[in-house]
Design a protein around this motif. Sequence first.
Motif, PDB file in Angstrom:
ATOM      1  N   ALA A  65       0.992  -1.431   0.080  1.00 43.25           N
ATOM      2  CA  ALA A  65       0.024  -0.022   0.249  1.00 43.25           C
ATOM      3  C   ALA A  65       0.932   1.259  -0.014  1.00 43.25           C
ATOM      4  O   ALA A  65       0.602   2.238  -0.832  1.00 43.25           O
ATOM      5  CB  ALA A  65      -1.047  -0.140   1.230  1.00 43.25           C
ATOM      6  N   ARG A  83      -3.088   3.829  -9.143  1.00 41.75           N
ATOM      7  CA  ARG A  83      -2.850   5.065  -8.433  1.00 41.75           C
ATOM      8  C   ARG A  83      -2.443   4.752  -6.981  1.00 41.75           C
ATOM      9  O   ARG A  83      -1.456   5.185  -6.344  1.00 41.75           O
ATOM     10  CB  ARG A  83      -4.177   5.870  -8.127  1.00 41.75           C
ATOM     11  N   ASP A  88      -3.668   3.604  -2.822  1.00 38.97           N
ATOM     12  CA  ASP A  88      -4.422   4.471  -1.816  1.00 38.97           C
ATOM     13  C   ASP A  88      -3.477   5.460  -1.199  1.00 38.97           C
ATOM     14  O   ASP A  88      -2.552   5.062  -0.665  1.00 38.97           O
ATOM     15  CB  ASP A  88      -5.091   3.373  -0.783  1.00 38.97           C
ATOM     16  N   ALA A 124      -7.222  -0.580 -13.276  1.00 40.88           N
ATOM     17  CA  ALA A 124      -8.288  -1.204 -12.453  1.00 40.88           C
ATOM     18  C   ALA A 124      -9.375  -0.509 -12.838  1.00 40.88           C
ATOM     19  O   ALA A 124      -9.496   0.737 -13.225  1.00 40.88           O
ATOM     20  CB  ALA A 124      -8.043  -0.495 -10.890  1.00 40.88           C
ATOM     21  N   CYS A 125     -10.734  -1.125 -12.655  1.00 41.99           N
ATOM     22  CA  CYS A 125     -12.013  -0.438 -12.733  1.00 41.99           C
ATOM     23  C   CYS A 125     -13.010  -0.998 -11.599  1.00 41.99           C
ATOM     24  O   CYS A 125     -12.768  -1.953 -10.973  1.00 41.99           O
ATOM     25  CB  CYS A 125     -12.597  -0.833 -14.237  1.00 41.99           C
ATOM     26  N   TYR A 172     -13.451   9.087 -16.472  1.00 39.67           N
ATOM     27  CA  TYR A 172     -11.748   9.004 -16.244  1.00 39.67           C
ATOM     28  C   TYR A 172     -11.220   7.596 -16.722  1.00 39.67           C
ATOM     29  O   TYR A 172     -10.175   7.424 -16.869  1.00 39.67           O
ATOM     30  CB  TYR A 172     -11.792   9.351 -14.906  1.00 39.67           C
ATOM     31  N   TYR A 231      -9.144 -13.441  -6.210  1.00 42.16           N
ATOM     32  CA  TYR A 231      -8.195 -12.646  -5.159  1.00 42.16           C
ATOM     33  C   TYR A 231      -7.927 -13.750  -4.207  1.00 42.16           C
ATOM     34  O   TYR A 231      -9.020 -14.033  -3.458  1.00 42.16           O
ATOM     35  CB  TYR A 231      -8.981 -11.614  -4.696  1.00 42.16           C
TER      36      TYR A 231
HETATM   37  P1  FAD Z   1      -7.410   6.263 -10.755  1.00 41.45           P
HETATM   38  O1  FAD Z   1      -7.746   5.530 -12.048  1.00 41.45           O
HETATM   39  O2  FAD Z   1      -6.246   7.287 -10.541  1.00 41.45           O
HETATM   40  O3  FAD Z   1      -8.805   6.584  -9.966  1.00 41.45           O
HETATM   41  C1  FAD Z   1      -8.797   7.177  -8.768  1.00 41.45           C
HETATM   42  C2  FAD Z   1      -9.778   8.091  -8.599  1.00 41.45           C
HETATM   43  O4  FAD Z   1      -9.699   9.224  -9.130  1.00 41.45           O
HETATM   44  C3  FAD Z   1     -11.259   7.721  -8.962  1.00 41.45           C
HETATM   45  O5  FAD Z   1     -12.292   7.996  -8.317  1.00 41.45           O
HETATM   46  C4  FAD Z   1     -11.349   8.135 -10.466  1.00 41.45           C
HETATM   47  O6  FAD Z   1     -12.739   8.668 -11.025  1.00 41.45           O
HETATM   48  C5  FAD Z   1     -10.609   9.554 -10.138  1.00 41.45           C
HETATM   49  N1  FAD Z   1      -9.892  10.013 -11.307  1.00 41.45           N
HETATM   50  C6  FAD Z   1      -9.117   9.562 -12.268  1.00 41.45           C
HETATM   51  N2  FAD Z   1      -8.691  10.222 -13.099  1.00 41.45           N
HETATM   52  C7  FAD Z   1      -8.920  11.506 -12.685  1.00 41.45           C
HETATM   53  C8  FAD Z   1      -8.790  12.909 -13.356  1.00 41.45           C
HETATM   54  N3  FAD Z   1      -8.003  13.108 -14.373  1.00 41.45           N
HETATM   55  N4  FAD Z   1      -9.102  14.177 -12.639  1.00 41.45           N
HETATM   56  C9  FAD Z   1      -9.809  13.842 -11.539  1.00 41.45           C
HETATM   57  N5  FAD Z   1     -10.333  12.508 -11.089  1.00 41.45           N
HETATM   58  C10 FAD Z   1      -9.673  11.656 -11.471  1.00 41.45           C
HETATM   59  N6  FAD Z   1      -3.551  -0.703  -4.396  1.00 41.45           N
HETATM   60  C11 FAD Z   1      -2.381  -0.874  -3.995  1.00 41.45           C
HETATM   61  O7  FAD Z   1      -2.009  -0.028  -3.239  1.00 41.45           O
HETATM   62  N7  FAD Z   1      -1.472  -1.876  -4.572  1.00 41.45           N
HETATM   63  C12 FAD Z   1      -2.371  -2.900  -5.423  1.00 41.45           C
HETATM   64  O8  FAD Z   1      -1.281  -3.795  -5.958  1.00 41.45           O
HETATM   65  C13 FAD Z   1      -3.380  -2.429  -5.768  1.00 41.45           C
HETATM   66  N8  FAD Z   1      -4.157  -3.284  -6.587  1.00 41.45           N
HETATM   67  C14 FAD Z   1      -5.461  -3.184  -7.139  1.00 41.45           C
HETATM   68  C15 FAD Z   1      -5.807  -4.240  -8.125  1.00 41.45           C
HETATM   69  C16 FAD Z   1      -7.405  -4.099  -8.678  1.00 41.45           C
HETATM   70  C17 FAD Z   1      -7.937  -4.858  -9.658  1.00 41.45           C
HETATM   71  C18 FAD Z   1      -7.970  -2.738  -8.083  1.00 41.45           C
HETATM   72  C19 FAD Z   1      -9.507  -2.734  -8.414  1.00 41.45           C
HETATM   73  C20 FAD Z   1      -7.426  -2.021  -6.947  1.00 41.45           C
HETATM   74  C21 FAD Z   1      -6.159  -2.284  -6.526  1.00 41.45           C
HETATM   75  N9  FAD Z   1      -5.527  -1.427  -5.842  1.00 41.45           N
HETATM   76  C22 FAD Z   1      -4.238  -1.625  -5.200  1.00 41.45           C
HETATM   77  C23 FAD Z   1      -6.218  -0.344  -4.831  1.00 41.45           C
HETATM   78  C24 FAD Z   1      -6.175   0.900  -5.549  1.00 41.45           C
HETATM   79  O9  FAD Z   1      -4.760   1.518  -5.783  1.00 41.45           O
HETATM   80  C25 FAD Z   1      -7.405   1.975  -5.266  1.00 41.45           C
HETATM   81  O10 FAD Z   1      -8.428   1.419  -5.580  1.00 41.45           O
HETATM   82  C26 FAD Z   1      -7.270   3.361  -5.654  1.00 41.45           C
HETATM   83  O11 FAD Z   1      -7.948   4.132  -4.718  1.00 41.45           O
HETATM   84  C27 FAD Z   1      -7.344   3.892  -7.003  1.00 41.45           C
HETATM   85  O12 FAD Z   1      -6.456   3.368  -7.783  1.00 41.45           O
HETATM   86  P2  FAD Z   1      -6.912   3.496  -9.360  1.00 41.45           P
HETATM   87  O13 FAD Z   1      -5.588   3.003 -10.266  1.00 41.45           O
HETATM   88  O14 FAD Z   1      -8.064   3.018  -9.875  1.00 41.45           O
HETATM   89  O15 FAD Z   1      -6.735   5.116  -9.495  1.00 41.45           O
END
Ligand code: FAD
Length: 286
Positions: free
Chosen positions: A51, A107, A109, A141-142, A159, A266
């Motif tokens: 994390a 991204r 957490d 991720a979605c 996004y 998972y």
């Molecule tokens: P993003 O795609 O950046 O989205 C995050 C938020 O920002 C969303 O609400 C989106 O709507 C918003 N957003 C996106 N782009 C923009 C923009 N340009 N302007 C304004 N808002 C925007 N976490 C870990 O720490 N390690 C892991 O290995 C890990 N693996 C995961 C695997 C999967 C399949 C999933 C579903 C989640 C995983 N996570 C992991 C958790 C993830 O890091 C979190 O859910 C995090 O809060 C969002 O990551 P993301 O890549 O979806 O972010």
Amino acid sequence: MKVKDILSQDTVSVSFEVFPPKKIESFDSVKSATEAIAQLHPDFMSVTYGAAGTTAGFTIEIAENLQNAYGVTVLPHFTCVSAKQDTVEEMIKKLEEDHIENIMVLRGDIPKDGKREHDFEHASDLIRFIKERTDLCIGGACYPEGHVESTNKAKDIYYLKEKVDAGCDFLTTQMFFDNNILYNFLYRIREADIHVPVIAGIMPITTARQLERSVSLSGTNVPERFRAIVDHFGTNPNAMKQAGIIYASEQIIDLIANGITHIHVYTMNKPDVAEGILRNLSEIIK
Ligand code: FAD
């Protein structure tokens, strides 16, 4: 092998997620668990990223071992948290040296104190950066129920499209316990012109505590039918584990019956859970 090539085949794929050790002391036990899971011959294995990025090196070390010792296609995760341009370039170099062809870009957490040193705000920024420099197959991720920070599902999908256009080759969903939520989401993203393969993320819930923790982090909806199972069997560990494996297996059977052929489980590093699911699907995924 690239994950996108696995997904382009006209067959069901079942892949497993594992996580790296949080401390060096548990490295060997985690490594053994991931090796036992590799011996079940999944189509590929993903390895999450700590994390706060504290055990970053373990992700690639575990992935590299699975690929080299067991011939499994691997998908290490990487996050924006603490990622600077030079650390990303180093990570890319390491993947190339290790002949790893895939990366899941997230991204991450945001730490509770809100402090983070980073060059990439959203996953799409990091995806674009990696895509411009490599030939890696990139996953993102979605969230079929919307991301927890997103107040508006339409915005979340907007996004998501930006993320895919930045260079995602495929998407993996957050866990969900009601398949109708996924079917609805797929309809909405295809309408929004998002056409990359989507892998359904399935979390077998094998303890009541796991459900509580997973739901509080993700905000995932728990259908009444599943809540009743956890209420009834939650205090009997063996029964709860069996019920959780069966619930997840039924979810997968329904997905495959409805044309969703790529399933990511998972595993929470539990070989017996991964094996139980495969046993329940043995004729279905033959
Ligand atoms: P993003 O795609 O950046 O989205 C995050 C938020 O920002 C969303 O609400 C989106 O709507 C918003 N957003 C996106 N782009 C923009 C923009 N340009 N302007 C304004 N808002 C925007 N976490 C870990 O720490 N390690 C892991 O290995 C890990 N693996 C995961 C695997 C999967 C399949 C999933 C579903 C989640 C995983 N996570 C992991 C958790 C993830 O890091 C979190 O859910 C995090 O809060 C969002 O990551 P993301 O890549 O979806 O972010």
